[in-house]
Design a protein around this motif. Structure first.
Motif, PDB file in Angstrom:
ATOM      1  N   GLU A   1       0.816  -1.209   0.000  1.00  0.00           N
ATOM      2  CA  GLU A   1       0.000   0.000   0.000  1.00  0.00           C
ATOM      3  C   GLU A   1       0.853   1.263   0.000  1.00  0.00           C
ATOM      4  O   GLU A   1       0.460   2.285  -0.564  1.00  0.00           O
ATOM      5  CB  GLU A   1      -0.922   0.019   1.228  1.00  0.00           C
ATOM      6  N   PHE A   2       2.027   1.200   0.627  1.00  0.00           N
ATOM      7  CA  PHE A   2       2.808   2.423   0.850  1.00  0.00           C
ATOM      8  C   PHE A   2       4.120   2.493   0.068  1.00  0.00           C
ATOM      9  O   PHE A   2       4.741   3.552   0.017  1.00  0.00           O
ATOM     10  CB  PHE A   2       3.108   2.578   2.346  1.00  0.00           C
ATOM     11  N   PHE A   3       4.581   1.378  -0.507  1.00  0.00           N
ATOM     12  CA  PHE A   3       5.882   1.376  -1.175  1.00  0.00           C
ATOM     13  C   PHE A   3       5.773   0.699  -2.539  1.00  0.00           C
ATOM     14  O   PHE A   3       4.985  -0.221  -2.730  1.00  0.00           O
ATOM     15  CB  PHE A   3       6.929   0.646  -0.326  1.00  0.00           C
ATOM     16  N   GLU A   4       6.598   1.163  -3.483  1.00  0.00           N
ATOM     17  CA  GLU A   4       6.598   0.574  -4.824  1.00  0.00           C
ATOM     18  C   GLU A   4       7.126  -0.856  -4.796  1.00  0.00           C
ATOM     19  O   GLU A   4       6.619  -1.731  -5.484  1.00  0.00           O
ATOM     20  CB  GLU A   4       7.441   1.431  -5.777  1.00  0.00           C
ATOM     21  N   ASP A   5       8.189  -1.078  -4.037  1.00  0.00           N
ATOM     22  CA  ASP A   5       8.766  -2.415  -3.890  1.00  0.00           C
ATOM     23  C   ASP A   5       8.270  -2.991  -2.567  1.00  0.00           C
ATOM     24  O   ASP A   5       8.718  -2.583  -1.493  1.00  0.00           O
ATOM     25  CB  ASP A   5      10.297  -2.336  -3.907  1.00  0.00           C
ATOM     26  N   GLY A   6       7.330  -3.937  -2.636  1.00  0.00           N
ATOM     27  CA  GLY A   6       6.738  -4.472  -1.421  1.00  0.00           C
ATOM     28  C   GLY A   6       7.727  -5.172  -0.514  1.00  0.00           C
ATOM     29  O   GLY A   6       7.642  -5.076   0.708  1.00  0.00           O
TER      30      GLY A   6
ATOM     31  N   LEU B   1      -1.132   3.172  12.742  1.00  0.00           N
ATOM     32  CA  LEU B   1      -0.780   2.432  11.531  1.00  0.00           C
ATOM     33  C   LEU B   1      -2.029   2.101  10.718  1.00  0.00           C
ATOM     34  O   LEU B   1      -2.025   2.153   9.489  1.00  0.00           O
ATOM     35  CB  LEU B   1      -0.035   1.150  11.900  1.00  0.00           C
ATOM     36  N   GLY B   2      -3.125   1.811  11.409  1.00  0.00           N
ATOM     37  CA  GLY B   2      -4.358   1.460  10.722  1.00  0.00           C
ATOM     38  C   GLY B   2      -4.994   2.611   9.971  1.00  0.00           C
ATOM     39  O   GLY B   2      -5.632   2.404   8.929  1.00  0.00           O
ATOM     40  N   ILE B   3      -4.804   3.850  10.475  1.00  0.00           N
ATOM     41  CA  ILE B   3      -5.413   5.012   9.809  1.00  0.00           C
ATOM     42  C   ILE B   3      -4.432   5.720   8.876  1.00  0.00           C
ATOM     43  O   ILE B   3      -4.790   6.711   8.232  1.00  0.00           O
ATOM     44  CB  ILE B   3      -5.953   6.029  10.851  1.00  0.00           C
ATOM     45  N   ALA B   4      -3.192   5.226   8.799  1.00  0.00           N
ATOM     46  CA  ALA B   4      -2.165   5.868   7.958  1.00  0.00           C
ATOM     47  C   ALA B   4      -2.599   5.903   6.497  1.00  0.00           C
ATOM     48  O   ALA B   4      -3.146   4.923   5.979  1.00  0.00           O
ATOM     49  CB  ALA B   4      -0.836   5.126   8.096  1.00  0.00           C
ATOM     50  N   ASP B   5      -2.356   7.046   5.848  1.00  0.00           N
ATOM     51  CA  ASP B   5      -2.667   7.158   4.422  1.00  0.00           C
ATOM     52  C   ASP B   5      -1.433   7.445   3.576  1.00  0.00           C
ATOM     53  O   ASP B   5      -1.531   7.713   2.384  1.00  0.00           O
ATOM     54  CB  ASP B   5      -3.733   8.236   4.186  1.00  0.00           C
ATOM     55  N   ASN B   6      -0.239   7.397   4.220  1.00  0.00           N
ATOM     56  CA  ASN B   6       1.011   7.552   3.473  1.00  0.00           C
ATOM     57  C   ASN B   6       2.123   6.836   4.229  1.00  0.00           C
ATOM     58  O   ASN B   6       1.953   6.437   5.399  1.00  0.00           O
ATOM     59  CB  ASN B   6       1.353   9.027   3.248  1.00  0.00           C
ATOM     60  N   SER B   7       3.259   6.687   3.579  1.00  0.00           N
ATOM     61  CA  SER B   7       4.346   5.895   4.155  1.00  0.00           C
ATOM     62  C   SER B   7       4.935   6.528   5.413  1.00  0.00           C
ATOM     63  O   SER B   7       5.361   5.816   6.321  1.00  0.00           O
ATOM     64  CB  SER B   7       5.446   5.684   3.115  1.00  0.00           C
ATOM     65  N   VAL B   8       4.956   7.865   5.491  1.00  0.00           N
ATOM     66  CA  VAL B   8       5.544   8.535   6.652  1.00  0.00           C
ATOM     67  C   VAL B   8       4.749   8.215   7.917  1.00  0.00           C
ATOM     68  O   VAL B   8       5.306   7.843   8.958  1.00  0.00           O
ATOM     69  CB  VAL B   8       5.613  10.061   6.434  1.00  0.00           C
ATOM     70  N   ILE B   9       3.420   8.357   7.840  1.00  0.00           N
ATOM     71  CA  ILE B   9       2.583   8.061   9.006  1.00  0.00           C
ATOM     72  C   ILE B   9       2.664   6.575   9.359  1.00  0.00           C
ATOM     73  O   ILE B   9       2.690   6.197  10.538  1.00  0.00           O
ATOM     74  CB  ILE B   9       1.123   8.484   8.742  1.00  0.00           C
ATOM     75  N   ALA B  10       2.742   5.731   8.330  1.00  0.00           N
ATOM     76  CA  ALA B  10       2.873   4.286   8.582  1.00  0.00           C
ATOM     77  C   ALA B  10       4.161   3.989   9.342  1.00  0.00           C
ATOM     78  O   ALA B  10       4.171   3.189  10.296  1.00  0.00           O
ATOM     79  CB  ALA B  10       2.842   3.523   7.269  1.00  0.00           C
TER      80      ALA B  10
END
Length: 404
Positions: free
Chosen positions: A245-250, A299-308
């Motif tokens: 969800e947050f990164f190009e390379d999983g 982590l559950g409400i994160a909508d971008n990689s920084v918040i995650a």
């Protein structure tokens, strides 16, 4: 902060635990991504994770009994030898490109048996390696290897994951287990527990269970730790989905998320190591418990990689601090003669249900995504923390630092 590391045998145990922990967490990330790449399903990641953790249902009680019956150092070395041999097979199958999900399930179970046996032996041996005045510091530093290795292991495999994929990570893990075996074999202290010859095998075997279930503080603490692990720490099987969800390379993304968990864990466990006042430790324990529920929600409400990554950092910091202090309370409260069995009961409660909840969370994630799992679990544990205040011994530990 590092006083216990001046003692050579503890330093060897600490290094062997660090490398074994690094290999374990690197395996969780790389093995999980390989399974997800092969199957495309979080459920199969959950199955493999369950296979790796399910030995915690059976192995710790037996390992704890053995840790009180035989030389703990030799038992630890045998366990590391099994883990080293397991990884040679795993790396070989992966490099030859003949590995299948069924192979990973079987090998994960074997690795899990060794890991589940390692912990009681190491924790029973630890108090015999340093003077009593440094025990709390030593326990905290040892916890730093368990929690901080979430950073060390994934960080070590990042370049190899990027270039060679999971195969390169498996080779590094094999080398790590060789280091652990070498360090453990050089420990000089001879440490045995003590079995009561007046009672039969079964009663000796169950002595740790009787101690935990009969202790007015340890029992509610273990129940709280049990729920903490089920609701806030059983997230490894859903990392591949979050990473996509947050990164190009999983594959790399899963590694970065675990590194954030490990960074928070390492920093805050080292902070715990310098706290000697039991009242402050109790306060820290309560705060960490509350924050352990907040981390998964973020982590559950994160909508971008920084918040995650921030959510993962908080999860690592809070979970590691809570587990380090709770583990120290159990270890220092246990008689040396049965400490191996007591710690095996403690680990039995922790690891067994983590295996089950990893599987459950993965299955739910396949249907509803990871966010509901994280938000509901985090909220539920915050409720558990509030309920735990009704226990007088726990409340006394939280706010007065009393260990009764």
């Amino acid at each position: 902060m590092l006083a216990s590391l001046y003692y050579s045998d503890f330093r060897l145990l600490w290094l062997s635990s660090l490398f074994a922990g690094a290999a374990n967490w690197a395996l969780i990330v790389s093995r999980g991504w390989l399974v997800y790449s092969i199957s495309g399903s979080s459920m199969w990641v959950g199955v493999v994770t369950f296979a790796a953790m399910s030995p915690n249902f059976l192995a710790p009680p037996i390992a704890g009994f053995l840790a009180d019956r035989f030389d703990r150092k030799k038992l630890l070395s045998i366990v590391f030898l099994v883990q080293f041999a397991h990884n040679i097979v795993l790396a070989g199958l992966a490099i030859m490109d003949v590995i299948e999900v069924s192979h990973l399930v079987i090998l994960s179970f074997l690795n899990g048996c060794a890991r589940a046996s390692q912990m009681p032996a190491a924790q029973a041996l630890l108090p015999n390696l340093i003077p009593p005045q440094h025990l709390l510091n030593a326990i905290s530093l040892n916890a730093a290897t368990v929690q901080g290795s979430r950073l060390v292991g994934p960080a070590a495999i990042v370049p190899l994951m990027a270039i060679f994929g999971p195969e390169g990570a498996f080779v590094i893990c094999t080398i790590f287990y060789l280091f652990s075996l070498t360090f453990s074999m050089n420990i000089k202290t001879v440490s045995f527990g003590q079995l009561d010859n007046r009672v039969n095998f079964v009663e000796n075997f169950l002595a740790g269970l009787k101690f935990v279930y009969g202790h007015r503080l340890i029992l509610p603490l273990v129940v709280t730790v049990f729920l903490h692990c089920c609701l806030t720490m059983s997230f490894e099987s859903i990392l591949p989905v979050l990473a996509e969800e947050f990164f190009e390379d999983g594959g790399l993304g899963a590694t970065y998320l675990m590194m954030a968990v490990g960074t928070g864990a390492l920093i805050f466990v080292l902070c715990v190591a310098v706290i000697r006042d039991m009242k402050k430790r109790g306060n820290f324990l309560f705060t960490a418990a509350a924050l352990s529920g907040l981390g998964p929600i973020i982590l559950g409400i994160a909508d971008n990689s920084v918040i995650a990554l921030v959510g993962c950092f908080l999860m690592g910091a809070a979970q590691a601090s809570f587990m380090a202090i709770a583990g120290a309370v159990v270890q220092t409260s246990s008689p040396d003669a049965i400490r191996g069995r007591v710690m095996s009961v403690y680990l039995w409660h922790i690891g067994g249900m983590m295996a089950t909840f990893n599987w459950i969370n993965a299955a739910i994630t396949d249907s509803f995504g990871p966010s509901p799992v994280l938000i509901i679990s985090g909220t539920a544990f915050m409720g558990i923390v509030i309920i735990s205040l009704f226990s007088v011994p726990l409340r006394s530990l939280y706010f007065r630092g009393r260990v009764e």
